[in-house]
Structures are given as structure tokens and as C-alpha cells.
Design a protein around this motif. Structure first.
Motif, PDB file in Angstrom:
ATOM      1  N   VAL A  55       0.851  -1.199   0.000  1.00  0.00           N
ATOM      2  CA  VAL A  55       0.000   0.000   0.000  1.00  0.00           C
ATOM      3  C   VAL A  55       0.882   1.244   0.000  1.00  0.00           C
ATOM      4  O   VAL A  55       0.638   2.197  -0.743  1.00  0.00           O
ATOM      5  CB  VAL A  55      -0.959  -0.025   1.220  1.00  0.00           C
ATOM      6  CG1 VAL A  55      -1.722   1.296   1.337  1.00  0.00           C
ATOM      7  CG2 VAL A  55      -1.941  -1.186   1.095  1.00  0.00           C
ATOM      8  N   ALA A  56       1.934   1.225   0.827  1.00  0.00           N
ATOM      9  CA  ALA A  56       2.830   2.384   0.890  1.00  0.00           C
ATOM     10  C   ALA A  56       3.513   2.630  -0.452  1.00  0.00           C
ATOM     11  O   ALA A  56       3.786   3.765  -0.828  1.00  0.00           O
ATOM     12  CB  ALA A  56       3.874   2.161   1.972  1.00  0.00           C
ATOM     13  N   LEU A  57       3.774   1.568  -1.179  1.00  0.00           N
ATOM     14  CA  LEU A  57       4.461   1.714  -2.468  1.00  0.00           C
ATOM     15  C   LEU A  57       3.525   2.178  -3.576  1.00  0.00           C
ATOM     16  O   LEU A  57       3.960   2.430  -4.689  1.00  0.00           O
ATOM     17  CB  LEU A  57       5.121   0.396  -2.863  1.00  0.00           C
ATOM     18  CG  LEU A  57       6.318  -0.034  -2.003  1.00  0.00           C
ATOM     19  CD1 LEU A  57       6.830  -1.397  -2.430  1.00  0.00           C
ATOM     20  CD2 LEU A  57       7.433   0.987  -2.077  1.00  0.00           C
ATOM     21  N   GLY A  58       2.232   2.240  -3.262  1.00  0.00           N
ATOM     22  CA  GLY A  58       1.325   2.811  -4.245  1.00  0.00           C
ATOM     23  C   GLY A  58       0.180   1.919  -4.701  1.00  0.00           C
ATOM     24  O   GLY A  58      -0.547   2.275  -5.616  1.00  0.00           O
ATOM     25  N   MET A  59       0.031   0.780  -4.062  1.00  0.00           N
ATOM     26  CA  MET A  59      -1.126  -0.052  -4.423  1.00  0.00           C
ATOM     27  C   MET A  59      -2.303   0.377  -3.564  1.00  0.00           C
ATOM     28  O   MET A  59      -2.138   0.744  -2.406  1.00  0.00           O
ATOM     29  CB  MET A  59      -0.828  -1.535  -4.168  1.00  0.00           C
ATOM     30  CG  MET A  59       0.106  -2.150  -5.195  1.00  0.00           C
ATOM     31  SD  MET A  59       0.582  -3.831  -4.760  1.00  0.00           S
ATOM     32  CE  MET A  59      -0.763  -4.748  -5.481  1.00  0.00           C
ATOM     33  N   THR A  60      -3.502   0.316  -4.142  1.00  0.00           N
ATOM     34  CA  THR A  60      -4.686   0.573  -3.324  1.00  0.00           C
ATOM     35  C   THR A  60      -4.988  -0.717  -2.548  1.00  0.00           C
ATOM     36  O   THR A  60      -4.610  -1.805  -2.998  1.00  0.00           O
ATOM     37  CB  THR A  60      -5.902   0.925  -4.195  1.00  0.00           C
ATOM     38  OG1 THR A  60      -6.156  -0.184  -5.060  1.00  0.00           O
ATOM     39  CG2 THR A  60      -5.659   2.171  -5.026  1.00  0.00           C
ATOM     40  N   ALA A 106      -9.010   6.558  -1.657  1.00  0.00           N
ATOM     41  CA  ALA A 106      -7.961   5.519  -1.596  1.00  0.00           C
ATOM     42  C   ALA A 106      -7.147   5.476  -2.884  1.00  0.00           C
ATOM     43  O   ALA A 106      -5.917   5.323  -2.857  1.00  0.00           O
ATOM     44  CB  ALA A 106      -8.606   4.162  -1.338  1.00  0.00           C
ATOM     45  N   LEU A 109      -0.828   7.761   4.203  1.00  0.00           N
ATOM     46  CA  LEU A 109      -1.223   6.441   4.710  1.00  0.00           C
ATOM     47  C   LEU A 109      -2.261   6.592   5.818  1.00  0.00           C
ATOM     48  O   LEU A 109      -2.905   5.631   6.221  1.00  0.00           O
ATOM     49  CB  LEU A 109       0.002   5.688   5.260  1.00  0.00           C
ATOM     50  CG  LEU A 109       1.017   5.233   4.228  1.00  0.00           C
ATOM     51  CD1 LEU A 109       2.295   4.751   4.908  1.00  0.00           C
ATOM     52  CD2 LEU A 109       0.453   4.133   3.353  1.00  0.00           C
ATOM     53  N   ASP A 110      -2.410   7.798   6.302  1.00  0.00           N
ATOM     54  CA  ASP A 110      -3.369   8.077   7.360  1.00  0.00           C
ATOM     55  C   ASP A 110      -3.974   9.451   7.060  1.00  0.00           C
ATOM     56  O   ASP A 110      -3.450  10.192   6.221  1.00  0.00           O
ATOM     57  CB  ASP A 110      -2.651   8.057   8.723  1.00  0.00           C
ATOM     58  CG  ASP A 110      -3.588   7.641   9.846  1.00  0.00           C
ATOM     59  OD1 ASP A 110      -4.818   7.661   9.625  1.00  0.00           O
ATOM     60  OD2 ASP A 110      -3.092   7.298  10.943  1.00  0.00           O
ATOM     61  N   ARG A 168       1.216   8.297  -3.623  1.00  0.00           N
ATOM     62  CA  ARG A 168       2.339   7.500  -3.088  1.00  0.00           C
ATOM     63  C   ARG A 168       3.132   6.858  -4.223  1.00  0.00           C
ATOM     64  O   ARG A 168       4.356   6.807  -4.218  1.00  0.00           O
ATOM     65  CB  ARG A 168       1.816   6.406  -2.147  1.00  0.00           C
ATOM     66  CG  ARG A 168       1.246   6.924  -0.854  1.00  0.00           C
ATOM     67  CD  ARG A 168       1.024   5.788   0.130  1.00  0.00           C
ATOM     68  NE  ARG A 168       0.037   4.822  -0.326  1.00  0.00           N
ATOM     69  CZ  ARG A 168      -1.257   4.894  -0.083  1.00  0.00           C
ATOM     70  NH1 ARG A 168      -1.741   5.900   0.623  1.00  0.00           N
ATOM     71  NH2 ARG A 168      -2.079   3.971  -0.526  1.00  0.00           N
ATOM     72  N   LYS A 169       2.370   6.357  -5.180  1.00  0.00           N
ATOM     73  CA  LYS A 169       2.998   5.618  -6.277  1.00  0.00           C
ATOM     74  C   LYS A 169       3.914   6.522  -7.106  1.00  0.00           C
ATOM     75  O   LYS A 169       4.996   6.118  -7.515  1.00  0.00           O
ATOM     76  CB  LYS A 169       1.879   5.033  -7.151  1.00  0.00           C
ATOM     77  CG  LYS A 169       2.332   4.151  -8.270  1.00  0.00           C
ATOM     78  CD  LYS A 169       1.159   3.372  -8.841  1.00  0.00           C
ATOM     79  CE  LYS A 169       0.189   4.261  -9.581  1.00  0.00           C
ATOM     80  NZ  LYS A 169      -0.922   3.502 -10.166  1.00  0.00           N
ATOM     81  N   PHE A 193      11.488   2.109   5.687  1.00  0.00           N
ATOM     82  CA  PHE A 193      10.988   1.709   7.000  1.00  0.00           C
ATOM     83  C   PHE A 193      12.125   1.203   7.891  1.00  0.00           C
ATOM     84  O   PHE A 193      13.160   0.739   7.401  1.00  0.00           O
ATOM     85  CB  PHE A 193       9.951   0.591   6.854  1.00  0.00           C
ATOM     86  CG  PHE A 193       8.814   0.961   5.948  1.00  0.00           C
ATOM     87  CD1 PHE A 193       7.793   1.772   6.398  1.00  0.00           C
ATOM     88  CD2 PHE A 193       8.771   0.511   4.629  1.00  0.00           C
ATOM     89  CE1 PHE A 193       6.750   2.125   5.551  1.00  0.00           C
ATOM     90  CE2 PHE A 193       7.742   0.857   3.790  1.00  0.00           C
ATOM     91  CZ  PHE A 193       6.719   1.662   4.246  1.00  0.00           C
ATOM     92  N   PHE A 200       9.128   5.506   0.421  1.00  0.00           N
ATOM     93  CA  PHE A 200       9.093   5.152   1.841  1.00  0.00           C
ATOM     94  C   PHE A 200      10.294   4.283   2.202  1.00  0.00           C
ATOM     95  O   PHE A 200      10.656   3.376   1.462  1.00  0.00           O
ATOM     96  CB  PHE A 200       7.817   4.364   2.164  1.00  0.00           C
ATOM     97  CG  PHE A 200       6.573   5.213   2.188  1.00  0.00           C
ATOM     98  CD1 PHE A 200       6.120   5.768   3.375  1.00  0.00           C
ATOM     99  CD2 PHE A 200       5.862   5.465   1.024  1.00  0.00           C
ATOM    100  CE1 PHE A 200       4.985   6.546   3.396  1.00  0.00           C
ATOM    101  CE2 PHE A 200       4.718   6.250   1.040  1.00  0.00           C
ATOM    102  CZ  PHE A 200       4.272   6.790   2.233  1.00  0.00           C
ATOM    103  N   ALA A 215      -3.234   6.467  -3.230  1.00  0.00           N
ATOM    104  CA  ALA A 215      -2.310   5.469  -3.777  1.00  0.00           C
ATOM    105  C   ALA A 215      -1.530   6.063  -4.954  1.00  0.00           C
ATOM    106  O   ALA A 215      -0.333   5.825  -5.112  1.00  0.00           O
ATOM    107  CB  ALA A 215      -3.072   4.227  -4.210  1.00  0.00           C
ATOM    108  N   PRO A 223      -3.352   0.722   6.910  1.00  0.00           N
ATOM    109  CA  PRO A 223      -2.024   0.461   6.343  1.00  0.00           C
ATOM    110  C   PRO A 223      -0.887   0.781   7.308  1.00  0.00           C
ATOM    111  O   PRO A 223       0.147   0.127   7.300  1.00  0.00           O
ATOM    112  CB  PRO A 223      -1.966   1.341   5.100  1.00  0.00           C
ATOM    113  CG  PRO A 223      -3.150   2.220   5.147  1.00  0.00           C
ATOM    114  CD  PRO A 223      -4.139   1.629   6.083  1.00  0.00           C
ATOM    115  N   THR A 224      -1.091   1.807   8.151  1.00  0.00           N
ATOM    116  CA  THR A 224      -0.005   2.169   9.073  1.00  0.00           C
ATOM    117  C   THR A 224       0.211   1.062  10.108  1.00  0.00           C
ATOM    118  O   THR A 224       1.336   0.787  10.511  1.00  0.00           O
ATOM    119  CB  THR A 224      -0.301   3.506   9.789  1.00  0.00           C
ATOM    120  OG1 THR A 224      -1.525   3.368  10.496  1.00  0.00           O
ATOM    121  CG2 THR A 224      -0.415   4.635   8.803  1.00  0.00           C
ATOM    122  N   ASN A 260       3.226   9.360   8.648  1.00  0.00           N
ATOM    123  CA  ASN A 260       2.188   8.570   7.974  1.00  0.00           C
ATOM    124  C   ASN A 260       1.147   9.453   7.302  1.00  0.00           C
ATOM    125  O   ASN A 260       0.662   9.139   6.210  1.00  0.00           O
ATOM    126  CB  ASN A 260       1.497   7.635   8.965  1.00  0.00           C
ATOM    127  CG  ASN A 260       2.373   6.448   9.336  1.00  0.00           C
ATOM    128  OD1 ASN A 260       3.252   6.063   8.575  1.00  0.00           O
ATOM    129  ND2 ASN A 260       2.149   5.873  10.502  1.00  0.00           N
TER     130      ASN A 260
END
Lengths: 389, 263
Positions: A283-288, B95, B75-76, B102-103, B110, B108, B99, A380-381, B70
């Protein structure tokens, strides 16, 4: 395409667990094809044999004739209608006269159906030619099962008792001049075949018949007092019986399929739980979240694709063996009441294979989707930290 | 260990002039339900991040730095207030739009690397490009260039389980950078690394920041990271208590003081 590639890699990455699921699923896949193939083969063989031995291209039944009611035999024995006479002369139609009688093998009385058939008929596979014999006794032929039941053997002589059309009892000696082996119980069990003309003479019913078997070369037409039964109608009971058997057998592979589906469901559920970080990262990489649900659903569904491949490897030789060598169930068809060959061959068609594949694919997709739905509800978080579930 | 020729290599730039505010945080409040009440993780945050910054959100555990990261990373969503990232209000994105942001624009990194375990190094780095529907040739070119830059050309076919912690984090950096994002959000990127690897990772990111002007926002309480930062936003109990630039300091009373530059 990206999802497909990624899902496939993830599935293979699960290692042994994937291959165990795949193997169980492949058993279901092969089993469904095999059992359905055997039932289909049985159905086709039963219908083909019934056509060859009993019904040819259909039958005319006298209006009152009911094969399940012996009391209709007298009333339905009528003179062959004029409109069909020409066909009879050309051997495109074969009249059969049926009446009740009793025989006394070894002093026991046994009720039988006498069936008159022309010895020179070519429509059916019955060995009627053997009835062309002369002698003091009436020549008869019977099926192997009937011979076994009555303990009659070739050239045995036995007393036959019947009633003519006036109800007068008559008796004579019959000689077994032929025993034929057939898979069609309807012409074997309880039946004794003798020359049509002789039976007509014995029952004082010249030119009479209850049913008339039709050749494909004869154009069926409406005849007053007679109803035409086509092949579909006459084999309806066989088709229904096989369908019933098919439903019963489906329980067998349903259990295997259920086991496979449980394994996939369990794996998927565990996967979603265990791979929360992965889900969060995706999700973080861009997928819904919906794409991730698809990813996991595809991943589970690919179990079936691998199962098709694995099933093809070990199942193909087995299926080919069943198609070309067949299997013997060591059962007597007459006990079952339906035509059944000694060796049954599977009939596996592309439709059966593709249909089974689509069925398994859909079931697997549903089973894979159900646990994957949880992903859409994940934060996601939390998923990134592995604490979403 | 990072490739020793790292400082002599040039990262393949996507080109283009960058500048201006890329993240704007206005009166941000974030509350989480706890039992019958709420826990306030962020309480009235106001910040701006310009393009090319190398900023750290610094503070103890529970100060709200990861939550802020986040939300900036879409993401939030905020409970109240607004966060605008690259002109898009995070709270108003659905959503699919989040996305998309982000894409295309965000990277990111971690603390636990979060590499996809069944994929090779190449495939992990390739993943964001797959989502961008890039051609196979272009993907391969970009992935190899990026891996070369982080010094992992010899690990292309390795799986994460075969790599050291430092190597994993370098893969994570490569994955974040391969699509040339405008902003990279890194949550405790050195927390699981030893001192040598931490410095190498930070040098790598600083080089990316200098060469590409890619903005970095870290959430960290690692002193090693703090030494590299060009700006430090110190958080405590969900509030900004200090905002230090490489040349000036803005305290919570709004006054600015000059500070020495970090090296």
C-alpha cells in the motif's frame, strides 16, 4: 499484468505449503474429470448399446402398449397397420410381438416374456438368425443373464406354456438354439426370443405386433393407433439414471474439493495474517487496498492453475488409460437395470476438461477472496508495523 | 558496506527544476480512539517543508513523529486540520488518489526495511516501477542503475534473507529512490543498523538529497541521524517544541535564532 506476475511469485515463494495445496487440488481436478468421464462414457455406451440391441432408430408403440404393465400386452397386440406394411416388407421396420408365458426349467415354473422377432431382421444385434432352424421343438434364443437365471444352456429343451388370444392354455417344447451376451437388460432379463411368425401362430395373432422397431432409413410418420417413440424418449431413463449416479458421485469429489478449498482458505488466512507488513508495504508503495486484495485473491487462485499443471502431469496417463483401456467394475448390468459393459471407458471431452477447470478456478477464486477481504479493512499504518490484525 | 566508489558516482537524475513548498501542515490534529476516549497523537501542528530539505522529526517514543510521517505519506488522514502534499490535501484524497500520490511522488523507507521476502533484490526494487506500468527495458535500466548507485550490483539476484541489515536498508533506499520521487519519508531508517552501516546509509541519502534535490523527512531519535540533518523538527506530546534549520532556530514562541550549520 504486474499483479499477475507479482501474485505468482508470491505464491511460489510460499514453498512447500503451496505445493501441498496444489497437489490436493490436483487430486480433485483429476478425480472430477475421471469420474465424470467414466459416467459420460457409461452413458454414451449404454445409449449406443441400447440403440444397437433394442431400439434402433426408435419404436412405434401400439397406443395401449405399456412396457411396465404386462396386462396391456394382450390389448396392444394388433395387426401391423397398412401404412407400415411396406416398411416391414423392406425390412426398414421390424415388428415385435410380446406375450406372457411360463417355462419349467428343472421342474420350476418361471414367468417369461415371449418376444417374436423375424429371424432375418438386420436392425438389431440380436442373434435372430439362429432362429432359422428346423426341428420338432420351437427354436428360441435368450440372453446370457436369462440363461444363467433359468440355468438353461445351449440345446436344452424345456416346456413352454402360454395362452392364445382366446385365453386357451397351450404348451410345447422349446429348444435353446442360441445364447447371446448383451449389456442391455431390457432384451435379456426375463425374455425369450422366438420367430415372429411362430409366435403369431402360437397366439392366433397373425400379422400382429405390439411394437415396431424403426430403421434410420425409414421416415417416421404419424400412424393412427400407434405412437412413435424416438431415441431420446426411449433412452430418457438411461440418461436420468446416469445423471442421478453423477450427482451421487459428485459427493465423492466434492469432499476432495472441500479439503483442497479448506487448505487454500487456511493458507490464505494465514498469509494475510503473517504478511501484514508486506500488505502495508504494498500500500505504501502505491497499491490501493483493493489492488492488494486482488493480489492475494490472484495468488490463491493461481493454486488452481498450478493444480491444472500438476494434475496434467500425473492425471493424463491415468485418464488416457481409462479412455483407451477402460476399467471393469465386475458387476452384472442386469442387476443394475441399465446397460453396462463389462469394461467401461471414460469419455473425456475438451468441454469436460475446460468446464472442470473453470469450475475449480471459480471456486478457488471465491475461497481465496474471502480471507483477502480483510486486507481492505486494514489500517495500512498498522499493517506496516505488523499490527493490523 | 556501501560501495567505496559511491562518492564518485552520479545518480541518474530525472532532471527538472525543483523548488518551493512541497508539504504544508496546518493546524494538524490526530486523535486515536483508546477505550472510551481518545489519545491525541498530534495537537495543532503547523509546519512547511520545502523541496530539497533533509529534515528530521525528532522526539521520544509517542511524540507523534511516525503519525505525522504517515499522514504526510497519505497512509493516514488528519482528525482535524489539513496536510497538503504536493498540492493535494491528504484528508480529501480517496484511496485511489492517495495510492496514486504514493505511487508517483513519494518514497518510503521503514525501520524494518519491509522488503518483500519472496522477491529478489532486483524484483524488490523493480516493484514500484511495475506499479507505474513502465516498460520492461526501462525498468531494468533504472533498477540496475539504482542498485549500482547504492552498491548492490552484485546482489541483484539475492533474496532479502540472504542480505545483512545494512544491505537490506540499501535495497529499501533503492526501492524508494528508483522512481525518482519528490519526497522520501523514512521512519527510523537506522534503528536496526550498527554505527558503520547507519553512517553509510545516511551518506547515501544525503548524496541523493544533494544531487537530486529529493526531499527527505525522517522520523528518528537516533543521534547519528540528527548529525546529518539540515533541519530538525522536535516533537513532544504531539506538539512542535523546536524547529531548527541549519542556520536558524524557530522556537515554539515564534522567535528565530541563528544556529551553527551541521556538517
Amino acid at each position: 499484468m504486474k499483479l499477475v506476475k507479482s501474485a505468482f511469485k508470491s505464491l511460489l515463494g510460499n514453498g512447500l505449503k503451496t505445493w501441498l495445496n496444489v497437489f490436493v487440488l490436483s487430486i480433485s481436478f483429476v478425480l472430477i474429470i475421471l469420474l465424470q468421464g467414466i459416467l459420460k462414457g457409461w452413458s454414451e455406451q449404454a445409449i449406443a448399446d441400447t440403440i444397437k440391441w433394442e431400439i434402433a432408430d426408435g419404436q412405434y408403440w401400439q397406443n395401449t402398449y405399456d412396457p411396465f404393465d404386462p396386462f396391456t400386452l394382450d390389448s396392444s397386440a394388433v395387426v401391423v397397420p397398412t401404412a407400415l406394411q411396406k416398411g416391414v416388407e423392406q425390412h426398414l421396420l421390424e415388428p415385435q410381438l410380446i406375450t406372457q408365458a411360463s417355462i419349467y426349467p428343472e421342474g420350476r415354473m418361471q414367468n417369461v416374456f415371449l418376444r417374436g422377432i423375424r429371424p432375418d431382421q438386420q436392425l438389431l444385434d440380436i442373434l435372430s438368425g439362429k432362429l432359422n432352424t428346423s426341428g420338432t421343438e420351437i427354436p428360441v434364443i435368450l440372453g446370457a443373464f436369462m440363461a444363467k437365471q433359468t440355468k438353461l444352456r445351449l440345446n436344452d429343451i424345456v416346456t413352454l406354456r402360454w395362452r392364445d388370444k382366446n385365453g386357451t392354455f397351450e404348451a410345447a417344447e422349446i429348444r435353446v438354439v442360441g445364447i447371446f451376451k448383451t449389456t442391455v437388460p431390457a432384451i435379456d432379463n426375463g425374455n425369450i426370443w422366438l420367430p415372429l411368425a411362430k409366435l403369431q401362430e402360437m397366439t392366433l395373432r397373425p400379422d400382429c405386433a405390439n411394437i415396431i422397431v424403426k430403421s434410420p432409413a425409414f421416415q417416421a410418420k404419424d400412424i393412427e393407433g400407434w405412437k412413435f417413440q424416438d431415441v431420446a424418449k426411449l433412452t430418457e431413463s438411461t440418461t436420468k439414471l446416469v445423471k442421478t449416479k453423477s450427482a451421487g458421485t459428485s459427493m465423492f469429489y466434492f469432499i476432495f474439493l472441500l479439503l483442497a478449498m479448506l487448505a487454500i482458505f487456511d493458507t490464505q488466512l494465514l498469509s494475510v495474517f503473517r504478511r501484514q507488513r508486506e500488505i502495508g508495504t504494498m500500500v505504501a508503495l502505491g497499491m490501493t487496498p483493493r489492488q492488494v486484495v486482488w493480489h492475494f485473491t490472484l495468488e490463491g487462485t493461481f493454486n488452481s492453475l498450478l493444480a491444472f499443471a500438476v494434475g496434467a502431469v500425473w492425471g493424463t496417463p491415468l485418464i488416457l488409460y481409462m479412455v483407451y483401456k477402460g476399467v471393469s467394475f465386475n458387476m452384472d448390468a442386469n442387476e443394475l437395470g441399465i446397460a453396462m459393459a463389462d469394461t467401461m471407458y471414460a469419455t473425456v471431452t475438451p468441454t469436460l476438461v475446460v468446464g472442470t477447470m473453470i469450475f475449480i478456478l471459480i471456486v478457488t477464486a471465491i475461497v481465496s477472496y474471502l480471507p483477502a477481504r480483510k486486507i481492505a479493512k486494514m489500517n495500512p499504518t498498522d499493517a506496516i508495523r505488523g499490527k493490523a490484525l | 558496506m556501501i560501495n567505496k566508489d559511491l562518492n564518485n558516482q552520479s545518480f541518474p537524475s530525472s532532471g527538472g527544476v525543483r523548488g518551493g513548498v512541497i508539504v504544508e501542515v496546518k493546524n494538524l490534529v490526530k486523535k486515536f480512539p483508546v477505550g472510551a476516549g481518545f489519545f491525541t497523537a498530534l495537537d495543532g501542528i503547523n509546519l512547511q517543508f520545502a523541496e530539497g530539505e533533509f529534515t528530521g522529526l525528532v522526539g521520544p517514543s509517542g511524540s507523534g513523529k511516525t503519525t505525522l510521517l504517515n499522514i504526510i505519506g497519505s497512509l493516514d488522514v488528519p482528525t482535524d486540520g489539513e496536510v497538503v502534499v504536493l498540492g493535494k490535501s491528504v484528508g480529501k484524497l480517496n484511496a485511489r488518489q492517495a495510492a496514486q500520490l504514493r505511487k508517483e511522488e513519494l518514497g518510503f523507507i521503514f525501520q524494518s526495511y519491509n522488503l518483500l521476502p519472496v522477491y529478489t533484490v532486483f524484483e524488490n526494487v523493480e516493484f514500484p516501477l511495475l506499479l507505474l506500468n513502465m516498460s520492461a527495458d526501462e525498468r531494468k535500466k533504472r533498477v540496475l542503475e539504482t542498485l549500482e548507485w547504492v552498491g548492490l550490483s552484485d546482489k541483484v539476484n539475492s533474496r532479502p534473507a540472504q542480505l545483512s541489515g545494512g544491505e537490506c536498508q540499501r535495497v529499501a533506499i533503492a526501492r524508494a529512490m528508483v522512481k525518482r520521487p519528490l519526497l522520501v519519508l523514512a521512519d527510523e531508517p537506522t534503528a536496526n543498523l550498527d554505527s558503520v552501516n547507519s553512517h553509510n546509509i545516511l551518506k547515501t541519502m544525503l548524496k541523493l538529497n544533494n544531487e537530486l534535490k529529493t526531499s527527505f523527512i525522517f522520523a528518528t531519535h537516533d543521534e547519528k541521524v540528527i548529525g546529518y540533518l539540515k533541519r530538525i523538527v522536535r516533537l513532544q506530546d504531539g506538539k512542535v517544541v523546536e524547529d531548527v534549520f541549519a542556520g536558524r532556530k524557530t522556537t515554539d514562541d515564534g522567535q528565530q535564532k541563528m544556529e551553527s550549520s551541521k556538517s
